[in-house]
Design a protein around this motif. Structure first.
Motif, PDB file in Angstrom:
ATOM      1  N   SER A 191       8.982   3.207  12.064  1.00  0.00           N
ATOM      2  CA  SER A 191       8.304   4.414  12.573  1.00  0.00           C
ATOM      3  C   SER A 191       7.920   5.339  11.430  1.00  0.00           C
ATOM      4  O   SER A 191       6.800   5.855  11.365  1.00  0.00           O
ATOM      5  CB  SER A 191       9.216   5.191  13.523  1.00  0.00           C
ATOM      6  OG  SER A 191       9.517   4.412  14.641  1.00  0.00           O
ATOM      7  N   GLU A 192       8.870   5.542  10.558  1.00  0.00           N
ATOM      8  CA  GLU A 192       8.663   6.397   9.396  1.00  0.00           C
ATOM      9  C   GLU A 192       7.515   5.873   8.533  1.00  0.00           C
ATOM     10  O   GLU A 192       6.626   6.631   8.106  1.00  0.00           O
ATOM     11  CB  GLU A 192       9.981   6.409   8.592  1.00  0.00           C
ATOM     12  CG  GLU A 192      10.059   7.385   7.458  1.00  0.00           C
ATOM     13  CD  GLU A 192       9.945   8.820   7.939  1.00  0.00           C
ATOM     14  OE1 GLU A 192       9.336   9.607   7.203  1.00  0.00           O
ATOM     15  OE2 GLU A 192      10.446   9.144   9.054  1.00  0.00           O
ATOM     16  N   ALA A 193       7.522   4.572   8.305  1.00  0.00           N
ATOM     17  CA  ALA A 193       6.494   3.957   7.457  1.00  0.00           C
ATOM     18  C   ALA A 193       5.114   4.093   8.107  1.00  0.00           C
ATOM     19  O   ALA A 193       4.121   4.405   7.441  1.00  0.00           O
ATOM     20  CB  ALA A 193       6.820   2.486   7.214  1.00  0.00           C
ATOM     21  N   VAL A 196       1.529   5.896   6.900  1.00  0.00           N
ATOM     22  CA  VAL A 196       0.196   5.275   6.925  1.00  0.00           C
ATOM     23  C   VAL A 196      -0.816   6.255   7.521  1.00  0.00           C
ATOM     24  O   VAL A 196      -1.881   6.507   6.939  1.00  0.00           O
ATOM     25  CB  VAL A 196       0.188   3.974   7.759  1.00  0.00           C
ATOM     26  CG1 VAL A 196      -1.242   3.426   7.906  1.00  0.00           C
ATOM     27  CG2 VAL A 196       1.083   2.916   7.135  1.00  0.00           C
ATOM     28  N   THR A 197      -0.469   6.848   8.650  1.00  0.00           N
ATOM     29  CA  THR A 197      -1.429   7.734   9.314  1.00  0.00           C
ATOM     30  C   THR A 197      -1.623   9.034   8.532  1.00  0.00           C
ATOM     31  O   THR A 197      -2.710   9.599   8.545  1.00  0.00           O
ATOM     32  CB  THR A 197      -1.003   8.047  10.761  1.00  0.00           C
ATOM     33  OG1 THR A 197       0.323   8.583  10.748  1.00  0.00           O
ATOM     34  CG2 THR A 197      -1.007   6.792  11.614  1.00  0.00           C
ATOM     35  N   GLU A 198      -0.582   9.469   7.835  1.00  0.00           N
ATOM     36  CA  GLU A 198      -0.735  10.674   7.007  1.00  0.00           C
ATOM     37  C   GLU A 198      -1.730  10.460   5.870  1.00  0.00           C
ATOM     38  O   GLU A 198      -2.277  11.419   5.333  1.00  0.00           O
ATOM     39  CB  GLU A 198       0.624  11.109   6.434  1.00  0.00           C
ATOM     40  CG  GLU A 198       1.469  11.856   7.467  1.00  0.00           C
ATOM     41  CD  GLU A 198       2.941  11.950   7.061  1.00  0.00           C
ATOM     42  OE1 GLU A 198       3.730  12.431   7.888  1.00  0.00           O
ATOM     43  OE2 GLU A 198       3.279  11.536   5.933  1.00  0.00           O
ATOM     44  N   ALA A 204      -7.256   4.473   6.603  1.00  0.00           N
ATOM     45  CA  ALA A 204      -6.246   3.438   6.867  1.00  0.00           C
ATOM     46  C   ALA A 204      -6.688   2.500   7.990  1.00  0.00           C
ATOM     47  O   ALA A 204      -6.183   1.379   8.099  1.00  0.00           O
ATOM     48  CB  ALA A 204      -4.919   4.079   7.238  1.00  0.00           C
ATOM     49  N   LEU A 205      -7.615   2.970   8.832  1.00  0.00           N
ATOM     50  CA  LEU A 205      -8.009   2.164   9.998  1.00  0.00           C
ATOM     51  C   LEU A 205      -9.279   1.348   9.749  1.00  0.00           C
ATOM     52  O   LEU A 205      -9.765   0.667  10.650  1.00  0.00           O
ATOM     53  CB  LEU A 205      -8.200   3.067  11.224  1.00  0.00           C
ATOM     54  CG  LEU A 205      -6.990   3.915  11.644  1.00  0.00           C
ATOM     55  CD1 LEU A 205      -7.311   4.682  12.936  1.00  0.00           C
ATOM     56  CD2 LEU A 205      -5.751   3.063  11.859  1.00  0.00           C
TER      57      LEU A 205
END
Lengths: 398, 398
Positions: B48-50, B54-56, B61-62
């Motif tokens: 979850s943290e990782a 990614v989204t930060e 990223a997408l």
């Protein structure tokens, strides 16, 4: 040690164009080449939210999944397909690593070396590569702005006894065409009569600029999938985001089952974290409203780029304004070779894809594909100026 | 419409065993059949943290990624490989949809119909399926508890002129064996001399129960990858979680490049969201400490199950205590057919994989593979009781 690679490699045409385009990756070159969606519209917050729901479901979310794909997502997708008059059950659907994998898997289960595949003229480059690597014989059917020309299709079915036909009837890649309903119906009838399987690739169908027009898929015209001879594929790459690499196929269960067997040995299954994330996204996010947003913005970008094309006022330039999708297909005067133009353009700082790479045979060298979705107004303007300069240099050196 | 599937389908052995095992999926049957990791140890919080990281990083990223895989993850993996004496650059690495896709891609670029592949006896079922679907001729080399028997390998290289050899030298599937260093070295020398490419599959190498023992990979014994003739593959499925479907291959850049070309037309690239998540996980989570935790727990489960096997006290039962990995390989008395035992066992409520499915030829029907990693103590005890009951019924009906 000397490696003894398989003869399948011979099927891969190595392309000078690909090499040029590779150089543009990660550089500051403005690219109208790729088929990239605009990053600024990616629904990142909704994706974060959806992933959170996945992890809240507990650790089993991280376990191996089914080869066929996460069932709740298949169920949701069945409802979305039904809204487009495509009525299937989850057993008639396979989730894949992008719709590219559908093309690959179907080719693996359906095509033997030497089998004939018919395609549009021009058509999607990476489908041609899959077919070539398998050793298929590929012939293209003449197309105009209404789609495949039925008399030519009929003649080529009679002449070549093809096993498969590959088509992109809605906002085709690269030509940006929309087939008329008559052509869709006509292709379906001719192919069903001759037992030619239809692979209908529909990555762009949702990127539609005129809400009042409807483009029934060939799959929907064929009715129930059992025995219909149509396999349909689409993807979340253009509506949500490409990084998920999630596409799907719907077809007769017999075809889906064989593809799933091959998929199992190809990669067991695609990322089920991504499939679960997309499931929760579809449950809690208004994807249709989001698609409306993309449509409006992409239409604006298309209008802007075609406007600039008009201003260029190059002699003998031809293109049609796309009704959807991601590309403008440009025909240059006959004497101009787009591959040579590309070399100059890249030096100027802009890239596109020369159209010749999209032909199964007898390429038209005076064509190019421009993508309008990825660059914003300012970048598009700069890129088109560079393209104009490249053309000037080209014409001076002829 | 009558479908005309490819002749590749004929290569797929349809297996009664698979059908039986399919029935157990999603049912309440206790399964020692699959190769599933224990869900309770999945590092969900770290994942979850990782993903949050990614989204930060923003919306890019997408976007589409590279066919070769997310470069920062390749760089991190190169460092992990170097710690095991395997020295490669990111250009000598390909990220895939699980290590299963490495087997598939390598087969596609390296094997033509009729080419010979050597394998261990017994070996991984889903590798056999890939090879069969490609129309390869597969011969197995005799193995004992130290690994492949070199004299038999030498004889079979001379007899069959194989192009490829597929091996799992560390905690093999299904036999749970660890090869001695001498056998690893011997296989490398024989294969290099005869220009036989070695595919070293190492999904279980990290699941090691005796910290003081070291098992050098064949890849590491071969030194630098260029011209070495060894391709190595592993996966995050057993150390982090399977749902990411992220594996990798390292090899001579020439091999990696050809595999990447095929991967591009197979699926463009694997999920880059998953690859980015794994990258951040490796940066901020102590994966090695986590692997220690898994090792300790799996060892305990292995000890518990082998203890129960001993208590069963069946006449003529043979097995070796695994030094790592996920499976116990059991030899039953010659007269017992594990496939028939499975039918009864499933009725009792427990499943395993009959060993016969793991043979390229001349299967040993009196063998079975038991997985000990997925079931906890209580479930394992119940499952083993059911297995004992099934055996009793079987013996009564002979």
């Amino acid at each position: 040690m000397k490696y003894r690679f398989s003869k399948s490699l011979e099927g891969f045409s190595s392309s000078a164009v690909r090499e040029i385009l590779k150089l543009t990756q990660g550089s500051s070159i403005i690219s109208f080449a790729g088929g990239l969606p605009a990053e600024e519209f990616f629904p990142l917050d909704a994706v974060s939210e959806a992933f959170k729901r996945v992890t809240e479901g507990g650790k089993s979310a991280l376990q191996y999944g089914l080869t066929e794909g996460y069932k709740p997502l298949r169920e949701t997708l069945c409802r979305r397909m039904a809204a487009k008059n495509m009525h299937v059950t989850p057993d008639e659907m396979l989730l894949t690593t992008g719709s590219q994998q559908v093309i690959d898997l179907l080719t693996r289960v359906y095509i033997d070396e030497g089998d004939v595949i018919l395609v549009e003229r021009p058509t999607y480059l990476a489908a041609l590569q899959v077919f070539q690597a398998k050793g298929a014989k590929i012939y293209s059917v003449d197309s105009d702005s209404d789609g495949m020309i039925l008399s030519d299709l009929q003649a080529k079915i009679a002449k070549y006894n093809p096993k498969l036909i590959y088509v992109i009837p809605t906002f085709s890649n690269p030509a940006g065409r929309v087939w008329s309903v008559e052509r869709r119906q006509g292709v379906l009838e001719l192919c069903q009569a001759a037992e030619v399987l239809i692979l209908e690739d529909d990555p762009y169908g949702e990127i539609q600029f005129h809400g009042d027009e409807t483009y029934p898929t060939i799959f929907s015209l064929a009715g129930a999938p059992t025995g219909s001879g149509v396999i349909y594929t689409s993807t979340f790459s253009k509506t949500v985001a490409p990084a998920f690499r999630t596409g799907w196929a719907i077809a007769d269960q017999e075809i889906i089952r064989q593809m799933a067997r091959f998929k199992q040995s190809a990669d067991l299954h695609s990322s089920s974290i991504d499939q679960q994330t997309l499931y929760h996204l579809l449950e809690h996010f208004d994807l249709d409203a989001h698609i409306e947003l993309i449509r409006a913005n992409y239409r604006e970008r298309m209008e802007y780029m075609t406007g600039l094309l008009e201003e260029l006022n190059w002699p003998g330039l031809k293109w049609e304004k796309p009704k959807g999708g991601m590309f403008i297909w440009v025909e240059l005067p006959e004497a101009i070779k787009a591959e040579d133009l590309l070399k100059i353009a890249v030096q100027e700082g802009v890239a596109f894809v020369p159209g010749s790479t999209f032909y199964a045979e007898n390429p038209k060298y005076n064509t190019m594909r421009l993508n309008y979705t990825h660059t914003n107004r300012e970048t598009t303007a700069r890129g088109m100026q560079m393209l104009a300069k490249a053309m000037e240099s080209y014409l001076q050196n002829v």
